[in-house]
Design a protein around this motif. Structure first.
Motif, PDB file in Angstrom:
ATOM      1  N   GLN A  96      39.114  32.731  48.710  1.00  0.00           N
ATOM      2  CA  GLN A  96      38.103  33.331  47.856  1.00  0.00           C
ATOM      3  C   GLN A  96      38.540  34.774  47.614  1.00  0.00           C
ATOM      4  N   VAL A  97      38.706  35.130  46.346  1.00  0.00           N
ATOM      5  CA  VAL A  97      39.162  36.483  46.005  1.00  0.00           C
ATOM      6  C   VAL A  97      37.971  37.306  45.551  1.00  0.00           C
ATOM      7  N   ILE A  98      37.771  38.459  46.180  1.00  0.00           N
ATOM      8  CA  ILE A  98      36.653  39.323  45.830  1.00  0.00           C
ATOM      9  C   ILE A  98      37.183  40.694  45.419  1.00  0.00           C
ATOM     10  N   VAL A  99      36.686  41.190  44.303  1.00  0.00           N
ATOM     11  CA  VAL A  99      37.092  42.488  43.767  1.00  0.00           C
ATOM     12  C   VAL A  99      35.844  43.213  43.279  1.00  0.00           C
ATOM     13  N   ALA A 100      35.699  44.472  43.699  1.00  0.00           N
ATOM     14  CA  ALA A 100      34.563  45.293  43.263  1.00  0.00           C
ATOM     15  C   ALA A 100      33.233  44.567  43.445  1.00  0.00           C
ATOM     16  N   GLY A 101      33.107  43.843  44.551  1.00  0.00           N
ATOM     17  CA  GLY A 101      31.859  43.161  44.864  1.00  0.00           C
ATOM     18  C   GLY A 101      31.633  41.850  44.142  1.00  0.00           C
ATOM     19  N   ARG A 102      32.564  41.452  43.291  1.00  0.00           N
ATOM     20  CA  ARG A 102      32.406  40.214  42.530  1.00  0.00           C
ATOM     21  C   ARG A 102      33.407  39.167  42.982  1.00  0.00           C
ATOM     22  N   LEU A 103      33.028  37.897  42.901  1.00  0.00           N
ATOM     23  CA  LEU A 103      33.957  36.812  43.188  1.00  0.00           C
ATOM     24  C   LEU A 103      34.868  36.645  41.980  1.00  0.00           C
ATOM     25  N   ALA A 104      36.164  36.935  42.175  1.00  0.00           N
ATOM     26  CA  ALA A 104      37.108  36.972  41.060  1.00  0.00           C
ATOM     27  C   ALA A 104      37.820  35.652  40.852  1.00  0.00           C
ATOM     28  N   ALA A 105      38.089  34.915  41.922  1.00  0.00           N
ATOM     29  CA  ALA A 105      38.810  33.642  41.805  1.00  0.00           C
ATOM     30  C   ALA A 105      38.574  32.845  43.072  1.00  0.00           C
ATOM     31  N   SER A 106      38.758  31.537  42.951  1.00  0.00           N
ATOM     32  CA  SER A 106      38.515  30.643  44.082  1.00  0.00           C
ATOM     33  C   SER A 106      39.427  29.434  43.958  1.00  0.00           C
ATOM     34  N   GLY A 107      39.994  28.998  45.075  1.00  0.00           N
ATOM     35  CA  GLY A 107      40.845  27.814  45.043  1.00  0.00           C
ATOM     36  C   GLY A 107      41.840  27.855  46.177  1.00  0.00           C
ATOM     37  N   ASP A 108      42.834  26.929  46.151  1.00  0.00           N
ATOM     38  CA  ASP A 108      43.855  26.984  47.186  1.00  0.00           C
ATOM     39  C   ASP A 108      44.836  28.110  46.848  1.00  0.00           C
ATOM     40  N   TYR A 109      45.674  28.449  47.834  1.00  0.00           N
ATOM     41  CA  TYR A 109      46.535  29.612  47.658  1.00  0.00           C
ATOM     42  C   TYR A 109      47.471  29.454  46.467  1.00  0.00           C
ATOM     43  N   ARG A 110      48.001  28.230  46.251  1.00  0.00           N
ATOM     44  CA  ARG A 110      48.935  28.021  45.140  1.00  0.00           C
ATOM     45  C   ARG A 110      48.263  28.328  43.810  1.00  0.00           C
ATOM     46  N   HIS A 111      46.978  27.968  43.682  1.00  0.00           N
ATOM     47  CA  HIS A 111      46.237  28.245  42.452  1.00  0.00           C
ATOM     48  C   HIS A 111      46.081  29.757  42.251  1.00  0.00           C
ATOM     49  N   ILE A 112      45.739  30.465  43.323  1.00  0.00           N
ATOM     50  CA  ILE A 112      45.549  31.910  43.215  1.00  0.00           C
ATOM     51  C   ILE A 112      46.873  32.596  42.903  1.00  0.00           C
ATOM     52  N   ARG A 113      47.942  32.186  43.578  1.00  0.00           N
ATOM     53  CA  ARG A 113      49.259  32.767  43.333  1.00  0.00           C
ATOM     54  C   ARG A 113      49.690  32.537  41.882  1.00  0.00           C
ATOM     55  N   ARG A 114      49.378  31.347  41.349  1.00  0.00           N
ATOM     56  CA  ARG A 114      49.744  31.030  39.961  1.00  0.00           C
ATOM     57  C   ARG A 114      48.994  31.948  38.992  1.00  0.00           C
ATOM     58  N   LEU A 115      47.711  32.180  39.261  1.00  0.00           N
ATOM     59  CA  LEU A 115      46.937  33.087  38.416  1.00  0.00           C
ATOM     60  C   LEU A 115      47.542  34.492  38.415  1.00  0.00           C
ATOM     61  N   MET A 116      47.977  34.927  39.603  1.00  0.00           N
ATOM     62  CA  MET A 116      48.532  36.273  39.712  1.00  0.00           C
ATOM     63  C   MET A 116      49.895  36.374  39.032  1.00  0.00           C
ATOM     64  N   THR A 117      50.710  35.326  39.181  1.00  0.00           N
ATOM     65  CA  THR A 117      52.052  35.349  38.611  1.00  0.00           C
ATOM     66  C   THR A 117      52.019  35.261  37.098  1.00  0.00           C
ATOM     67  N   ASN A 118      51.079  34.493  36.560  1.00  0.00           N
ATOM     68  CA  ASN A 118      51.031  34.271  35.116  1.00  0.00           C
ATOM     69  C   ASN A 118      50.363  35.400  34.340  1.00  0.00           C
ATOM     70  N   ARG A 119      49.852  36.399  35.029  1.00  0.00           N
ATOM     71  CA  ARG A 119      49.200  37.494  34.332  1.00  0.00           C
ATOM     72  C   ARG A 119      50.248  38.371  33.637  1.00  0.00           C
ATOM     73  N   PRO A 120      49.846  39.195  32.656  1.00  0.00           N
ATOM     74  CA  PRO A 120      50.783  40.142  32.049  1.00  0.00           C
ATOM     75  C   PRO A 120      51.332  41.116  33.089  1.00  0.00           C
ATOM     76  N   HIS A 121      52.601  41.459  32.945  1.00  0.00           N
ATOM     77  CA  HIS A 121      53.245  42.395  33.862  1.00  0.00           C
ATOM     78  C   HIS A 121      53.897  43.522  33.079  1.00  0.00           C
ATOM     79  N   GLN A 122      53.952  44.686  33.693  1.00  0.00           N
ATOM     80  CA  GLN A 122      54.674  45.818  33.123  1.00  0.00           C
ATOM     81  C   GLN A 122      55.883  46.146  33.980  1.00  0.00           C
ATOM     82  N   PHE A 123      57.000  46.446  33.319  1.00  0.00           N
ATOM     83  CA  PHE A 123      58.219  46.850  34.013  1.00  0.00           C
ATOM     84  C   PHE A 123      58.759  48.123  33.376  1.00  0.00           C
ATOM     85  N   THR A 124      59.324  48.999  34.189  1.00  0.00           N
ATOM     86  CA  THR A 124      60.086  50.137  33.696  1.00  0.00           C
ATOM     87  C   THR A 124      61.552  49.876  34.018  1.00  0.00           C
TER      88      THR A 124
END
Length: 303
Positions: A201-229
């Protein structure tokens, strides 16, 4: 009594909202409560443990309300983040006192079993003030386990533990979860959650941000936009080349190098070296610009 439920739960202090309309169910097994520091994890655990009243909503453990229900602790163990262990006691005295407070029929036997579980038997007669932080943490876990609870809540339980102690604790938590207990632990470290089985269960700023098994959460994080320098031997040419890539949504030249907004993390990271080689560009540095935990978790809130 084995499940924990929060239904539309909020908790505020004056104008500060610590937990905002959280609804979740924690069932038997091992669950990680993941989020950056200050996200509200401790407040959620204290609501579940009956140490705080919800400002709104309902918290139940089993089918009973958590607030103003001390009998709940017959089947619940709690390890808080803050240490509150009297250093003048030995681990044996501390865990035995916990067993006696629970009015167990054989407190000495229960204390011995709990200390054995956390591997503190050899050091049980030393004063807790002489322990390392990891050993003090294990003594607190033993005190929480002494009455063999069906529900165990742990706030940042791996703080101060060396790698061997972490591995032992992870093995212990998995074993207890496999026996049918409901175990919830909080952490701000992704790798701690990754190494433990169960749901997240992922909580951010007091809100439930995401829920699921670790692979699901990792996939959400990996698929988000990324910035590189990116720094290279020819930043202007590199920027021109990258603008034509489907995995790139934005490119700008900065004093520090080429700032790239990648909309497909995997495709971009696989392509960058090949593109540089094809155009005879030497890459000198690739730095992710947005990898702080707060930014990663905040992205989940917005999805």
């Amino acid at each position: 009594m084995s499940s924990i439920e929060l239904n539309g739960v909020s908790r505020w202090y004056g104008n500060v909202v610590a937990v905002n309309d959280v609804t979740l169910t924690i069932g038997p097994g091992l669950t990680g409560l993941l989020g950056p520091n200050g996200a509200g994890k401790t407040t959620v655990l204290h609501l579940m443990a009956g140490l705080l009243a919800p400002s709104q909503g309902e918290v139940t453990v089993g089918d009973e309300p958590a607030w103003r229900n001390p009998d709940m602790y017959r089947n619940l163990g709690l390890v808080t983040e803050r240490e509150s262990v009297p250093g003048f006691l030995t681990a044996w005295e501390f865990v035995l006192a916990s067993a006696k407070l629970h009015k167990l029929p054989n407190p000495e036997e229960a204390a011995r079993a709990a200390l054995s579980i956390v591997e503190l038997v050899d050091a049980q007669d030393r004063r807790i003030s002489t322990y390392s932080k990891g050993m003090r943490q294990r003594s607190r876990v033993a005190a929480a386990l002494v009455h063999d609870p069906k529900v165990l809540l742990l706030d940042e339980p791996f703080n101060g533990m060396d790698p061997r102690q972490r591995l032992h604790m992870m093995t212990l938590l998995n074993k207890m979860a496999d026996e049918g207990r409901t175990i919830l632990f909080s952490s701000h470290i992704l790798e701690e959650v990754e190494q433990l089985s169960g749901t997240v269960q992922v909580i951010v700023a007091g809100r439930l941000a995401a829920s699921g098994d670790y692979r699901h959460i990792r996939r959400l994080m990996t698929n988000r936009p990324h910035q590189f320098t990116i720094s290279s031997s020819d930043d202007r040419l590199l920027a021109t080349v990258l603008m034509g890539q489907d995995s790139v949504s934005g490119v700008s030249l900065e004093p520090t190098g080429v700032l790239v907004q990648a909309n497909d993390y995997g495709t971009f990271t696989r392509a960058i070296a090949k593109l540089a080689r094809e155009h005879k560009i030497r890459l000198t540095q690739i730095l992710p610009s947005d990898e702080s935990l707060e930014k990663v978790f905040s992205y989940l809130v917005a999805t």
